[in-house]
Design an enzyme around this catalytic site. Structure first.
Site, short mmCIF file in Angstrom:
data_model
loop_
_atom_site.label_atom_id
_atom_site.label_comp_id
_atom_site.label_asym_id
_atom_site.label_seq_id
_atom_site.Cartn_x
_atom_site.Cartn_y
_atom_site.Cartn_z
N CYS A 38 0.91 -1.25 -0.03
CA CYS A 38 0.04 0.05 -0.03
C CYS A 38 0.75 1.23 -0.04
O CYS A 38 1.45 1.47 0.94
CB CYS A 38 -0.72 -0.02 1.15
SG CYS A 38 -1.69 1.45 2.02
N CYS A 41 0.18 3.93 2.71
CA CYS A 41 0.73 3.35 3.86
C CYS A 41 2.19 3.55 4.16
O CYS A 41 2.51 4.46 5.12
CB CYS A 41 0.49 2.03 4.13
SG CYS A 41 -1.12 1.36 3.82
#
Length: 117
Positions: A38, A41
């Site tokens: 991600c 993230c």
């Protein structure tokens, strides 16, 4: 990923109750639900690291890698739909959350809003 052990900890399904729910009864705990794949993230992670160090003990950061072990069950328990999602726990209760990468000033405002005093 090396963390300052006292302020930033890695948490999983099996120790979440102890390190987040119970621990938040003495010190607010910010929980970062993230994944390796991600990119938002990975963008948010250094921001959270800087903020937790800047507040030096006002709260603890617990990191949950959702793809590790049974951790996705935690994401399901809290109804998370995307990552990163960050939850703030105080006194064993979720008091706030946000999703996606945010700039440092935004994260600081979130902390101030939820960790008064």
């Amino acid at each position: 990923m090396k963390h300052d052990e006292s302020l930033i900890i890695d948490v999983n399904l099996h120790d979440f109750e102890q390190h987040v729910i119970e621990a938040s009864k003495t010190l607010p705990v910010l929980v970062d639900f993230w994944a390796d794949w991600c990119s938002p993230c990975l963008a948010l992670s250094p921001v959270l690291d800087r903020v937790v160090k800047a507040y030096a003990g006002k709260f603890r950061l617990a990191k949950v890698e959702v793809d590790e072990g049974d951790n996705m069950k935690l994401a399901g328990r809290y109804g998370l739909r995307g990552f990163p999602t960050v939850l703030m726990f105080i006194n064993g209760e979720e008091v706030g959350r946000f999703s996606s990468a945010k700039p440092e000033h935004w994260v600081r405002e979130f902390i101030e809003q939820h960790c008064a005093g």
